[in-house]
Design an enzyme around this catalytic site. Structure first.
Site, PDB file in Angstrom:
ATOM      1  N   LYS A  89      -2.855 -15.943  -9.752  1.00 29.83           N
ATOM      2  CA  LYS A  89      -1.930 -15.602  -8.671  1.00 29.83           C
ATOM      3  C   LYS A  89      -2.180 -16.501  -7.456  1.00 29.83           C
ATOM      4  O   LYS A  89      -1.257 -17.072  -6.866  1.00 29.83           O
ATOM      5  CB  LYS A  89      -2.074 -14.142  -8.249  1.00 29.83           C
TER       6      LYS A  89
ATOM      7  N   GLY B 116       0.816  -1.214   0.000  1.00 31.68           N
ATOM      8  CA  GLY B 116       0.000   0.000   0.000  1.00 31.68           C
ATOM      9  C   GLY B 116       0.845   1.256   0.000  1.00 31.68           C
ATOM     10  O   GLY B 116       0.525   2.239  -0.693  1.00 31.68           O
TER      11      GLY B 116
ATOM     12  N   ASN C  84       0.004 -18.938  -4.650  1.00 34.64           N
ATOM     13  CA  ASN C  84      -0.023 -18.590  -3.228  1.00 34.64           C
ATOM     14  C   ASN C  84      -0.577 -19.726  -2.357  1.00 34.64           C
ATOM     15  O   ASN C  84      -0.050 -20.007  -1.284  1.00 34.64           O
ATOM     16  CB  ASN C  84      -0.907 -17.355  -3.000  1.00 34.64           C
TER      17      ASN C  84
END
Ligand SMILES: NC(=O)C1=CN([C@@H]2O[C@H](COP(=O)(O)OP(=O)(O)OC[C@H]3O[C@@H](n4cnc5c(N)ncnc54)[C@H](OP(=O)(O)O)[C@@H]3O)[C@@H](O)[C@H]2O)C=CC1
Ligand SMILES: CC(C)(CO)C(=O)C(=O)O
Length: 329
Positions: free
Chosen positions: A204, A12, A208
């Site tokens: 993705k 972020g 993961n």
């Protein structure tokens, strides 16, 4: 354009600095020593051998920022339920929520044609509270490929990657998602808008869900997990199970499982975020990355013995380390 980065930590913070440099009015929502350092010394981003320090509004009180055009959510998945009510002062009638969190998002079934349409995902949204507080009509999906780390309070290191893939849950090229894409591109990132964001999320997540928990259980880095025969076989088994679940939900994978594993191998001797969290004694994103996938597997009636076994092991490993809630019934 007013943008709040809610959870302005590693990824972020990286996005926030880039958006601010592109001319957006960015507020960093953070807490603790990281917030204190950002307030005192500004936000420093190191990337590609360069360093820049900016001085946005940094606060732990969203009311200081008020209604936003976008709220980019870059919390860890387990922080979202408790943080959601704090976001309310940021929400105007048209405020969009850009969910950058890894794993299955709380809005996954929003507007999705089929038997599970508008069904909350219990593993990431206990009791459907997020669905109520942060209505999915506000959600824009985002898959964040860059890697970043808070190397010291107030200082973020961007280590690789520049792609942020965006998509509306309904696949539309809405004015809001197009405007966000243009701003991210102006910020120097690749920001394609995809009509099937769930496909992108799964590509993705495919890595993961296997490599992150296996790294926490073994202490191994991505290159070892993706290339050593016995470990690669465990990861591949989990990924094949997950692929069957995703395809039962309408997902179309653009690559095959061996290509995806090769992609992880190419990241190199990298500790996944879950292993880093374990080593730092921080909560681990187990339910968003693997618990939710097993929940979806039960929903569609697919057997997932490898995923269920690894889920049980990594939950207990995390509990023993104080990085996961006490044993649930
Ligand atoms: N880091 C990376 O390279 C990548 C991360 N991601 C994903 O992005 C998400 C964020 O990851 P990452 O940036 O590494 O995580 P970080 O922990 O670095 O950032 C999250 C930040 O939010 C803060 N926070 C938590 N709750 C609140 C709250 N209620 N109010 C204000 N601040 C709060 C945290 O503070 P505190 O530390 O006190 O909890 C922390 O500073 C995860 O889902 C991750 O999987 C995706 C791609 C890459
Ligand atoms: C680096 C990578 C791709 C490993 O799965 C990741 O997303 C993470 O560490 O959370």
């Amino acid at each position: 354009m007013k943008i709040a980065i809610f959870g302005a930590g590693a990824i972020g913070g990286f996005l926030g600095v880039r958006l601010l440099q592109a001319g957006a009015d960015v507020t960093f929502i953070a807490r603790g020593s990281h917030l204190a350092a950002m307030r005192e010394k500004g936000v420093t981003l190191r990337s590609g051998g360069e360093s820049v320090t900016v001085r946005p509004l940094c606060t732990d009180d969203p009311a200081e920022a008020g209604p936003q055009d976008y709220v980019v959510i870059t919390l860890k998945a387990h922080s979202l339920p408790s943080a959601a009510p704090q976001m309310l002062p940021l929400l105007g009638p048209q405020t969009a929520l850009v969910t950058g969190i890894n794993g299955v998002p709380y809005w996954y079934f929003y507007g999705l044609e089929g038997p599970y349409r508008d069904r909350p995902v219990e593993s990431v949204d206990p009791g459907g509270k997020l669905w109520e507080t942060l209505h999915p009509s506000r959600a824009i999906g985002a898959v964040l490929y860059p890697a970043a780390e808070v190397v010291e309070p107030g200082v973020i290191e961007h280590t690789y990657g520049d792609r942020v893939t965006l998509g509306e849950p309904d696949g539309s090229k809405s004015p809001r998602v197009e405007a966000l894409s243009k701003l991210l591109i102006r910020a120097g990132l690749k920001a394609p808008v995809r009509p099937r964001i769930r496909d992108e999320l799964w590509v993705k997540l495919w890595g993961n869900l296997a490599f992150n928990p296996l790294s926490a259980l073994t202490g191994a880095t991505l290159d070892t997990l993706a290339t050593r025969g016995d470990l690669r076989a465990v990861a591949r088994g989990m990924m094949v199970e997950a692929q069957a679940v995703a395809e039962a939900l309408g997902v179309r994978f653009p690559i095959d499982v061996d290509k995806r594993i090769q992609g992880a191998a190419e990241v190199g001797a990298h500790k996944t975020s879950m292993l880093q969290d374990l080593e730092r004694g921080r909560p681990m994103e187990i339910d968003a990355l693997l618990g939710a996938v097993v929940e979806l597997g039960q929903l569609v009636g697919k057997s997932m013995p490898a995923c269920e076994l690894v889920l049980a092991l990594v939950r207990e490993r995390a509990r023993q380390a104080g990085c996961y809630p006490a044993a649930s019934p």
